[in-house]
Design a protein around this motif. Structure first.
Motif, PDB file in Angstrom:
ATOM      1  N   VAL A 117     -11.428   5.251   6.346  1.00 53.64           N
ATOM      2  CA  VAL A 117     -11.187   4.094   7.205  1.00 53.64           C
ATOM      3  C   VAL A 117     -12.493   3.752   7.890  1.00 53.64           C
ATOM      4  CG1 VAL A 117      -9.957   3.198   9.210  1.00 53.64           C
ATOM      5  CG2 VAL A 117      -8.765   4.711   7.622  1.00 53.64           C
ATOM      6  N   ASP A 118     -12.911   2.507   7.736  1.00 53.67           N
ATOM      7  CA  ASP A 118     -14.111   2.028   8.420  1.00 53.67           C
ATOM      8  C   ASP A 118     -13.697   0.964   9.425  1.00 53.67           C
ATOM      9  OD1 ASP A 118     -15.845   3.576   6.828  1.00 53.67           O
ATOM     10  OD2 ASP A 118     -15.923   2.023   5.291  1.00 53.67           O
ATOM     11  N   LEU A 119     -14.010   1.193  10.683  1.00 57.08           N
ATOM     12  CA  LEU A 119     -13.791   0.199  11.720  1.00 57.08           C
ATOM     13  C   LEU A 119     -14.877  -0.856  11.530  1.00 57.08           C
ATOM     14  CD1 LEU A 119     -12.136  -0.380  14.371  1.00 57.08           C
ATOM     15  CD2 LEU A 119     -14.026   0.734  15.566  1.00 57.08           C
ATOM     16  N   LEU A 120     -14.493  -2.049  11.118  1.00 62.53           N
ATOM     17  CA  LEU A 120     -15.486  -3.085  10.835  1.00 62.53           C
ATOM     18  C   LEU A 120     -16.066  -3.676  12.109  1.00 62.53           C
ATOM     19  CD1 LEU A 120     -13.709  -4.829   7.834  1.00 62.53           C
ATOM     20  CD2 LEU A 120     -15.613  -3.192   7.774  1.00 62.53           C
ATOM     21  N   GLU A 121     -15.227  -3.817  13.113  1.00 62.13           N
ATOM     22  CA  GLU A 121     -15.663  -4.310  14.418  1.00 62.13           C
ATOM     23  C   GLU A 121     -14.687  -3.778  15.450  1.00 62.13           C
ATOM     24  OE1 GLU A 121     -17.333  -7.924  15.050  1.00 62.13           O
ATOM     25  OE2 GLU A 121     -17.862  -8.271  12.981  1.00 62.13           O
ATOM     26  N   SER A 122     -15.140  -3.619  16.648  1.00 61.40           N
ATOM     27  CA  SER A 122     -14.249  -3.204  17.721  1.00 61.40           C
ATOM     28  C   SER A 122     -13.459  -4.407  18.226  1.00 61.40           C
ATOM     29  CB  SER A 122     -15.053  -2.613  18.879  1.00 61.40           C
ATOM     30  OG  SER A 122     -14.199  -2.369  19.987  1.00 61.40           O
ATOM     31  N   SER A 123     -12.256  -4.147  18.649  1.00 65.15           N
ATOM     32  CA  SER A 123     -11.446  -5.185  19.279  1.00 65.15           C
ATOM     33  C   SER A 123     -11.987  -5.502  20.661  1.00 65.15           C
ATOM     34  CB  SER A 123     -10.000  -4.695  19.422  1.00 65.15           C
ATOM     35  OG  SER A 123      -9.968  -3.592  20.318  1.00 65.15           O
ATOM     36  N   GLY A 124     -12.883  -4.654  21.135  1.00 63.81           N
ATOM     37  CA  GLY A 124     -13.378  -4.767  22.502  1.00 63.81           C
ATOM     38  C   GLY A 124     -12.695  -3.757  23.406  1.00 63.81           C
ATOM     39  N   SER A 125     -11.710  -3.042  22.848  1.00 66.23           N
ATOM     40  CA  SER A 125     -10.980  -2.031  23.607  1.00 66.23           C
ATOM     41  C   SER A 125     -10.899  -0.741  22.800  1.00 66.23           C
ATOM     42  CB  SER A 125      -9.565  -2.517  23.927  1.00 66.23           C
ATOM     43  OG  SER A 125      -8.773  -1.445  24.369  1.00 66.23           O
ATOM     44  N   LYS A 126     -11.446   0.314  23.342  1.00 65.09           N
ATOM     45  CA  LYS A 126     -11.383   1.623  22.681  1.00 65.09           C
ATOM     46  C   LYS A 126      -9.922   2.065  22.528  1.00 65.09           C
ATOM     47  CE  LYS A 126     -14.294   5.637  22.519  1.00 65.09           C
ATOM     48  NZ  LYS A 126     -14.934   5.227  21.295  1.00 65.09           N
ATOM     49  N   ILE A 127      -9.074   1.713  23.474  1.00 67.72           N
ATOM     50  CA  ILE A 127      -7.652   2.070  23.414  1.00 67.72           C
ATOM     51  C   ILE A 127      -7.020   1.482  22.152  1.00 67.72           C
ATOM     52  CG2 ILE A 127      -5.392   1.836  24.522  1.00 67.72           C
ATOM     53  CD1 ILE A 127      -6.968   1.571  27.211  1.00 67.72           C
ATOM     54  N   LEU A 128      -7.252   0.196  21.908  1.00 69.67           N
ATOM     55  CA  LEU A 128      -6.670  -0.455  20.734  1.00 69.67           C
ATOM     56  C   LEU A 128      -7.278   0.087  19.445  1.00 69.67           C
ATOM     57  CD1 LEU A 128      -6.498  -4.191  21.915  1.00 69.67           C
ATOM     58  CD2 LEU A 128      -4.758  -2.393  22.131  1.00 69.67           C
ATOM     59  N   ASP A 129      -8.589   0.227  19.420  1.00 68.01           N
ATOM     60  CA  ASP A 129      -9.261   0.730  18.217  1.00 68.01           C
ATOM     61  C   ASP A 129      -8.776   2.142  17.867  1.00 68.01           C
ATOM     62  OD1 ASP A 129     -10.687  -1.652  18.295  1.00 68.01           O
ATOM     63  OD2 ASP A 129     -12.490  -0.726  19.122  1.00 68.01           O
ATOM     64  N   ASN A 130      -8.644   3.001  18.880  1.00 66.43           N
ATOM     65  CA  ASN A 130      -8.182   4.364  18.633  1.00 66.43           C
ATOM     66  C   ASN A 130      -6.760   4.388  18.097  1.00 66.43           C
ATOM     67  OD1 ASN A 130     -10.623   5.482  19.410  1.00 66.43           O
ATOM     68  ND2 ASN A 130      -9.947   5.961  21.487  1.00 66.43           N
ATOM     69  N   GLU A 131      -5.920   3.468  18.547  1.00 65.54           N
ATOM     70  CA  GLU A 131      -4.543   3.416  18.045  1.00 65.54           C
ATOM     71  C   GLU A 131      -4.516   3.035  16.569  1.00 65.54           C
ATOM     72  OE1 GLU A 131      -0.380   3.443  17.581  1.00 65.54           O
ATOM     73  OE2 GLU A 131      -1.791   4.543  18.850  1.00 65.54           O
ATOM     74  N   VAL A 132      -5.396   2.152  16.151  1.00 65.29           N
ATOM     75  CA  VAL A 132      -5.466   1.789  14.733  1.00 65.29           C
ATOM     76  C   VAL A 132      -5.860   3.014  13.901  1.00 65.29           C
ATOM     77  CG1 VAL A 132      -6.722   0.413  13.019  1.00 65.29           C
ATOM     78  CG2 VAL A 132      -5.935  -0.647  15.146  1.00 65.29           C
ATOM     79  N   ILE A 133      -6.865   3.730  14.341  1.00 65.23           N
ATOM     80  CA  ILE A 133      -7.307   4.928  13.612  1.00 65.23           C
ATOM     81  C   ILE A 133      -6.188   5.968  13.588  1.00 65.23           C
ATOM     82  CG2 ILE A 133      -8.990   6.816  13.554  1.00 65.23           C
ATOM     83  CD1 ILE A 133     -10.103   3.965  12.842  1.00 65.23           C
ATOM     84  N   ARG A 134      -5.530   6.193  14.716  1.00 64.39           N
ATOM     85  CA  ARG A 134      -4.415   7.145  14.775  1.00 64.39           C
ATOM     86  C   ARG A 134      -3.318   6.735  13.803  1.00 64.39           C
ATOM     87  NH1 ARG A 134       0.564   7.745  15.798  1.00 64.39           N
ATOM     88  NH2 ARG A 134       0.797   5.559  16.372  1.00 64.39           N
ATOM     89  N   THR A 135      -2.989   5.476  13.800  1.00 61.84           N
ATOM     90  CA  THR A 135      -1.944   4.966  12.916  1.00 61.84           C
ATOM     91  C   THR A 135      -2.289   5.246  11.457  1.00 61.84           C
ATOM     92  OG1 THR A 135      -1.266   3.231  14.451  1.00 61.84           O
ATOM     93  CG2 THR A 135      -0.787   2.865  12.120  1.00 61.84           C
ATOM     94  N   LEU A 136      -3.492   4.914  11.059  1.00 59.94           N
ATOM     95  CA  LEU A 136      -3.870   5.069   9.652  1.00 59.94           C
ATOM     96  C   LEU A 136      -3.931   6.528   9.231  1.00 59.94           C
ATOM     97  CD1 LEU A 136      -6.396   2.126   9.424  1.00 59.94           C
ATOM     98  CD2 LEU A 136      -4.090   2.256   8.446  1.00 59.94           C
ATOM     99  N   ARG A 137      -4.201   7.419  10.175  1.00 62.23           N
ATOM    100  CA  ARG A 137      -4.163   8.859   9.868  1.00 62.23           C
ATOM    101  C   ARG A 137      -2.723   9.332   9.630  1.00 62.23           C
ATOM    102  NH1 ARG A 137      -8.507  10.540  14.384  1.00 62.23           N
ATOM    103  NH2 ARG A 137     -10.369  10.169  13.144  1.00 62.23           N
ATOM    104  N   GLN A 138      -1.763   8.639  10.219  1.00 65.52           N
ATOM    105  CA  GLN A 138      -0.356   9.016  10.113  1.00 65.52           C
ATOM    106  C   GLN A 138       0.338   8.435   8.879  1.00 65.52           C
ATOM    107  OE1 GLN A 138       1.333  11.085  12.342  1.00 65.52           O
ATOM    108  NE2 GLN A 138      -0.744  11.455  13.055  1.00 65.52           N
ATOM    109  N   VAL A 139      -0.254   7.436   8.266  1.00 62.17           N
ATOM    110  CA  VAL A 139       0.380   6.772   7.123  1.00 62.17           C
ATOM    111  C   VAL A 139       0.407   7.718   5.921  1.00 62.17           C
ATOM    112  CG1 VAL A 139       0.127   4.889   5.448  1.00 62.17           C
ATOM    113  CG2 VAL A 139      -0.171   4.436   7.888  1.00 62.17           C
ATOM    114  N   ALA A 140       1.611   7.934   5.410  1.00 63.24           N
ATOM    115  CA  ALA A 140       1.793   8.779   4.229  1.00 63.24           C
ATOM    116  C   ALA A 140       1.338   8.012   2.988  1.00 63.24           C
ATOM    117  CB  ALA A 140       3.261   9.170   4.099  1.00 63.24           C
ATOM    118  N   PRO A 141       1.113   8.704   1.879  1.00 60.39           N
ATOM    119  CA  PRO A 141       0.756   7.992   0.647  1.00 60.39           C
ATOM    120  C   PRO A 141       1.779   6.894   0.340  1.00 60.39           C
ATOM    121  CG  PRO A 141       0.530  10.345   0.329  1.00 60.39           C
ATOM    122  CD  PRO A 141       1.180  10.149   1.681  1.00 60.39           C
ATOM    123  N   VAL A 142       1.285   5.752  -0.100  1.00 61.16           N
ATOM    124  CA  VAL A 142       2.158   4.592  -0.326  1.00 61.16           C
ATOM    125  C   VAL A 142       2.481   4.371  -1.802  1.00 61.16           C
ATOM    126  CG1 VAL A 142       1.508   3.449   1.818  1.00 61.16           C
ATOM    127  CG2 VAL A 142       0.201   2.989  -0.249  1.00 61.16           C
TER     128      VAL A 142
END
Length: 135
Positions: free
Chosen positions: A78-103
């Motif tokens: 996962v590459d964060l292309l740009e920050s939303s401007g909020s570390k809280i929001l960006d970290n939630e995206v990374i956390r979410t993608l770590r939790q996604v099971a194989p699709v």
């Protein structure tokens, strides 16, 4: 609206990479990957949340990411292309993608070992309701 304009700017910025054919936007109308992309979207919505702290503070934003899948449908990068401007929001995206099971595996006929996807995680507050929308 401001966030839609930001997403449009990102789409223009990353459009050339998509046009090269190695990468797709999540909302691609590519029939070959339609089922794969819907499975991914369903998996994300199963674990993604609007962070309570961000909601309390009224923080909104768009977090664009590039996601690399292997042939089994596992997220390998996962590459964060740009920050939303909020570390809280960006970290939630990374956390979410770590939790996604194989699709699931790639579509038949797609013979590459990896698949690249650009997705936009949109956090917005409309009429007092916090919404997370994946595009």
């Amino acid at each position: 609206d401001k966030l839609a304009k930001m997403e449009d700017i990102y789409r223009k910025k990353y459009g050339p990479e998509v046009e090269e054919g190695e990468t797709k936007f999540l909302n691609s109308d590519d029939i070959q990957f339609g089922s794969f992309l819907r499975r991914f979207e369903t998996a994300v919505y199963g674990v993604w949340r609007y962070p309570a702290e961000a909601a309390r503070m009224g923080i909104e934003g768009v977090t664009p990411v590039k996601i690399v899948f292997n042939r089994q449908g596992e997220i390998t990068r996962v590459d964060l292309l740009e920050s939303s401007g909020s570390k809280i929001l960006d970290n939630e995206v990374i956390r979410t993608l770590r939790q996604v099971a194989p699709v699931g595996s790639f579509p038949r006929g797609y013979n590459k070992e990896t698949f690249n996807l650009i997705a936009f995680f949109y956090y917005g507050i409309s009429r007092g309701v916090m919404r997370g929308t994946l595009r």
